[in-house]
Write a protein that holds these residues in place. Structure first.
Motif, PDB file in Angstrom:
ATOM      1  N   SER A   1       0.842  -1.197   0.000  1.00 55.07           N
ATOM      2  CA  SER A   1       0.000   0.000   0.000  1.00 55.07           C
ATOM      3  C   SER A   1       0.879   1.250   0.000  1.00 55.07           C
ATOM      4  O   SER A   1       2.065   1.192   0.346  1.00 55.07           O
ATOM      5  N   ALA A   2       0.273   2.369  -0.360  1.00 57.99           N
ATOM      6  CA  ALA A   2       1.006   3.638  -0.335  1.00 57.99           C
ATOM      7  C   ALA A   2       1.516   3.924   1.077  1.00 57.99           C
ATOM      8  O   ALA A   2       2.616   4.442   1.253  1.00 57.99           O
ATOM      9  N   GLN A   3       0.709   3.594   2.072  1.00 59.47           N
ATOM     10  CA  GLN A   3       1.125   3.814   3.462  1.00 59.47           C
ATOM     11  C   GLN A   3       2.352   2.965   3.790  1.00 59.47           C
ATOM     12  O   GLN A   3       3.299   3.452   4.409  1.00 59.47           O
ATOM     13  N   ALA A   4       2.360   1.701   3.379  1.00 61.74           N
ATOM     14  CA  ALA A   4       3.498   0.822   3.666  1.00 61.74           C
ATOM     15  C   ALA A   4       4.761   1.334   2.978  1.00 61.74           C
ATOM     16  O   ALA A   4       5.835   1.341   3.586  1.00 61.74           O
ATOM     17  N   VAL A   5       4.629   1.772   1.741  1.00 59.31           N
ATOM     18  CA  VAL A   5       5.785   2.311   1.016  1.00 59.31           C
ATOM     19  C   VAL A   5       6.303   3.553   1.722  1.00 59.31           C
ATOM     20  O   VAL A   5       7.510   3.708   1.937  1.00 59.31           O
ATOM     21  N   ARG A   6       5.385   4.436   2.109  1.00 59.54           N
ATOM     22  CA  ARG A   6       5.775   5.681   2.797  1.00 59.54           C
ATOM     23  C   ARG A   6       6.446   5.389   4.137  1.00 59.54           C
ATOM     24  O   ARG A   6       7.513   5.935   4.438  1.00 59.54           O
ATOM     25  N   GLU A   7       5.854   4.521   4.934  1.00 62.57           N
ATOM     26  CA  GLU A   7       6.417   4.221   6.253  1.00 62.57           C
ATOM     27  C   GLU A   7       7.784   3.557   6.147  1.00 62.57           C
ATOM     28  O   GLU A   7       8.699   3.891   6.906  1.00 62.57           O
ATOM     29  N   THR A   8       7.930   2.630   5.212  1.00 65.34           N
ATOM     30  CA  THR A   8       9.212   1.951   5.043  1.00 65.34           C
ATOM     31  C   THR A   8      10.279   2.951   4.621  1.00 65.34           C
ATOM     32  O   THR A   8      11.394   2.948   5.153  1.00 65.34           O
ATOM     33  N   GLU A   9       9.930   3.821   3.693  1.00 67.54           N
ATOM     34  CA  GLU A   9      10.878   4.846   3.252  1.00 67.54           C
ATOM     35  C   GLU A   9      11.233   5.780   4.407  1.00 67.54           C
ATOM     36  O   GLU A   9      12.403   6.149   4.579  1.00 67.54           O
ATOM     37  N   GLN A  10      10.261   6.157   5.207  1.00 68.52           N
ATOM     38  CA  GLN A  10      10.532   7.025   6.357  1.00 68.52           C
ATOM     39  C   GLN A  10      11.457   6.350   7.362  1.00 68.52           C
ATOM     40  O   GLN A  10      12.325   7.004   7.948  1.00 68.52           O
TER      41      GLN A  10
ATOM     42  N   ILE B   1      13.763   4.046   6.694  1.00 68.29           N
ATOM     43  CA  ILE B   1      15.109   4.017   6.112  1.00 68.29           C
ATOM     44  C   ILE B   1      15.739   5.408   6.166  1.00 68.29           C
ATOM     45  O   ILE B   1      16.908   5.552   6.510  1.00 68.29           O
ATOM     46  N   GLN B   2      14.950   6.439   5.864  1.00 75.70           N
ATOM     47  CA  GLN B   2      15.463   7.809   5.932  1.00 75.70           C
ATOM     48  C   GLN B   2      15.812   8.193   7.362  1.00 75.70           C
ATOM     49  O   GLN B   2      16.821   8.867   7.604  1.00 75.70           O
ATOM     50  N   ALA B   3      14.979   7.777   8.309  1.00 80.13           N
ATOM     51  CA  ALA B   3      15.235   8.102   9.714  1.00 80.13           C
ATOM     52  C   ALA B   3      16.559   7.503  10.177  1.00 80.13           C
ATOM     53  O   ALA B   3      17.345   8.169  10.866  1.00 80.13           O
ATOM     54  N   LEU B   4      16.822   6.276   9.785  1.00 77.43           N
ATOM     55  CA  LEU B   4      18.098   5.665  10.153  1.00 77.43           C
ATOM     56  C   LEU B   4      19.247   6.392   9.451  1.00 77.43           C
ATOM     57  O   LEU B   4      20.255   6.708  10.075  1.00 77.43           O
ATOM     58  N   GLY B   5      19.057   6.706   8.187  1.00 76.11           N
ATOM     59  CA  GLY B   5      20.111   7.369   7.428  1.00 76.11           C
ATOM     60  C   GLY B   5      20.469   8.741   7.959  1.00 76.11           C
ATOM     61  O   GLY B   5      21.632   9.148   7.916  1.00 76.11           O
TER      62      GLY B   5
ATOM     63  N   TYR C   1      28.898   0.291  10.958  1.00 73.65           N
ATOM     64  CA  TYR C   1      28.818   1.124   9.758  1.00 73.65           C
ATOM     65  C   TYR C   1      28.123   2.426  10.100  1.00 73.65           C
ATOM     66  O   TYR C   1      27.294   2.474  11.021  1.00 73.65           O
ATOM     67  N   ASP C   2      28.420   3.476   9.331  1.00 76.13           N
ATOM     68  CA  ASP C   2      27.724   4.737   9.583  1.00 76.13           C
ATOM     69  C   ASP C   2      26.293   4.640   9.060  1.00 76.13           C
ATOM     70  O   ASP C   2      25.927   3.691   8.352  1.00 76.13           O
ATOM     71  N   SER C   3      25.482   5.610   9.415  1.00 79.23           N
ATOM     72  CA  SER C   3      24.056   5.557   9.102  1.00 79.23           C
ATOM     73  C   SER C   3      23.790   5.573   7.594  1.00 79.23           C
ATOM     74  O   SER C   3      22.826   4.967   7.130  1.00 79.23           O
ATOM     75  N   GLY C   4      24.652   6.240   6.838  1.00 77.10           N
ATOM     76  CA  GLY C   4      24.479   6.256   5.385  1.00 77.10           C
ATOM     77  C   GLY C   4      24.687   4.881   4.771  1.00 77.10           C
ATOM     78  O   GLY C   4      23.941   4.466   3.870  1.00 77.10           O
ATOM     79  N   GLU C   5      25.698   4.168   5.255  1.00 75.83           N
ATOM     80  CA  GLU C   5      25.937   2.809   4.762  1.00 75.83           C
ATOM     81  C   GLU C   5      24.805   1.875   5.196  1.00 75.83           C
ATOM     82  O   GLU C   5      24.396   0.998   4.430  1.00 75.83           O
ATOM     83  N   ALA C   6      24.302   2.089   6.386  1.00 78.75           N
ATOM     84  CA  ALA C   6      23.171   1.284   6.863  1.00 78.75           C
ATOM     85  C   ALA C   6      21.951   1.529   5.984  1.00 78.75           C
ATOM     86  O   ALA C   6      21.253   0.577   5.602  1.00 78.75           O
TER      87      ALA C   6
ATOM     88  N   LYS D   1      10.814   3.726  16.175  1.00 83.82           N
ATOM     89  CA  LYS D   1      10.749   4.810  15.200  1.00 83.82           C
ATOM     90  C   LYS D   1       9.427   4.757  14.436  1.00 83.82           C
ATOM     91  O   LYS D   1       8.807   5.793  14.168  1.00 83.82           O
ATOM     92  N   LEU D   2       8.950   3.570  14.115  1.00 79.94           N
ATOM     93  CA  LEU D   2       7.665   3.424  13.419  1.00 79.94           C
ATOM     94  C   LEU D   2       6.522   3.937  14.282  1.00 79.94           C
ATOM     95  O   LEU D   2       5.629   4.631  13.789  1.00 79.94           O
ATOM     96  N   VAL D   3       6.569   3.643  15.572  1.00 79.17           N
ATOM     97  CA  VAL D   3       5.545   4.160  16.494  1.00 79.17           C
ATOM     98  C   VAL D   3       5.570   5.687  16.494  1.00 79.17           C
ATOM     99  O   VAL D   3       4.520   6.338  16.432  1.00 79.17           O
ATOM    100  N   GLN D   4       6.758   6.274  16.538  1.00 79.51           N
ATOM    101  CA  GLN D   4       6.891   7.741  16.498  1.00 79.51           C
ATOM    102  C   GLN D   4       6.340   8.320  15.200  1.00 79.51           C
ATOM    103  O   GLN D   4       5.624   9.326  15.215  1.00 79.51           O
ATOM    104  N   LEU D   5       6.669   7.695  14.094  1.00 75.19           N
ATOM    105  CA  LEU D   5       6.192   8.186  12.794  1.00 75.19           C
ATOM    106  C   LEU D   5       4.675   8.139  12.716  1.00 75.19           C
ATOM    107  O   LEU D   5       4.040   9.075  12.236  1.00 75.19           O
ATOM    108  N   ARG D   6       4.105   7.063  13.193  1.00 72.30           N
ATOM    109  CA  ARG D   6       2.643   6.930  13.142  1.00 72.30           C
ATOM    110  C   ARG D   6       1.968   7.907  14.089  1.00 72.30           C
ATOM    111  O   ARG D   6       0.899   8.448  13.765  1.00 72.30           O
TER     112      ARG D   6
END
Length: 138
Positions: free
Chosen positions: A33-42, A44-48, A61-66, A123-128
């Motif tokens: 779903s669009a929500q799943a794509v958005r949350e997953t991307e968020q 990955i971006q949050a870790l980066g 590894y640094d956050s960019g490599e992760a 992080k997912l709980v925070q995003l939601r």
């Protein structure tokens, strides 16, 4: 010889039918779903952008490599329809090495390392929680 051909046909038909049904079930699998794509991307971006370090197979590894590593794993899973939700992404890509089975860990600043699954779930709980609530239309 005709008996062999006759005996072969029902089995061939069954194999063909199973192959067609299998292909149809694969085609029927829904994309995330669009929500799943958005949350997953968020996630990955949050870790980066976290500045945290990411432990994978005993090396940090640094956050960019992760971020790059998790994007590769996500692409692999998406090709196989195995990451349809943010939770499945965490479970199947963000928790442990598919090579060694060792759990991933995240270390932010001077804090003790935590399991990456716990970090990503928090992080997912925070995003939601930060997502604006939608109001139903009258």
């Amino acid at each position: 010889m005709n008996q062999r051909v006759a005996a072969f046909r029902p089995r061939s038909l069954a194999i063909f039918a199973a192959a067609v049904l299998g292909a149809a079930s694969i085609a029927a699998q829904a994309a995330p779903s669009a929500q799943a794509v958005r949350e997953t991307e968020q996630l990955i971006q949050a870790l980066g952008s976290s500045g945290c370090q990411f432990e994978r197979n005993g090396s940090w590894y640094d956050s960019g490599e992760a971020q790059a590593h998790l994007r590769k794993k996500l692409a692999y899973l998406r090709k196989r329809d195995l990451a349809d939700t943010a939770e499945l992404f965490i479970e199947r890509a963000g928790s442990e090495s598919s090579f060694s089975g060792k759990p991933y860990r995240v270390r932010c600043g001077n804090a003790a390392p935590v399991a990456s699954a716990a970090w990503l779930k928090a992080k997912l709980v925070q995003l939601r929680a930060a997502r604006p609530a939608t109001t139903p239309s009258p």
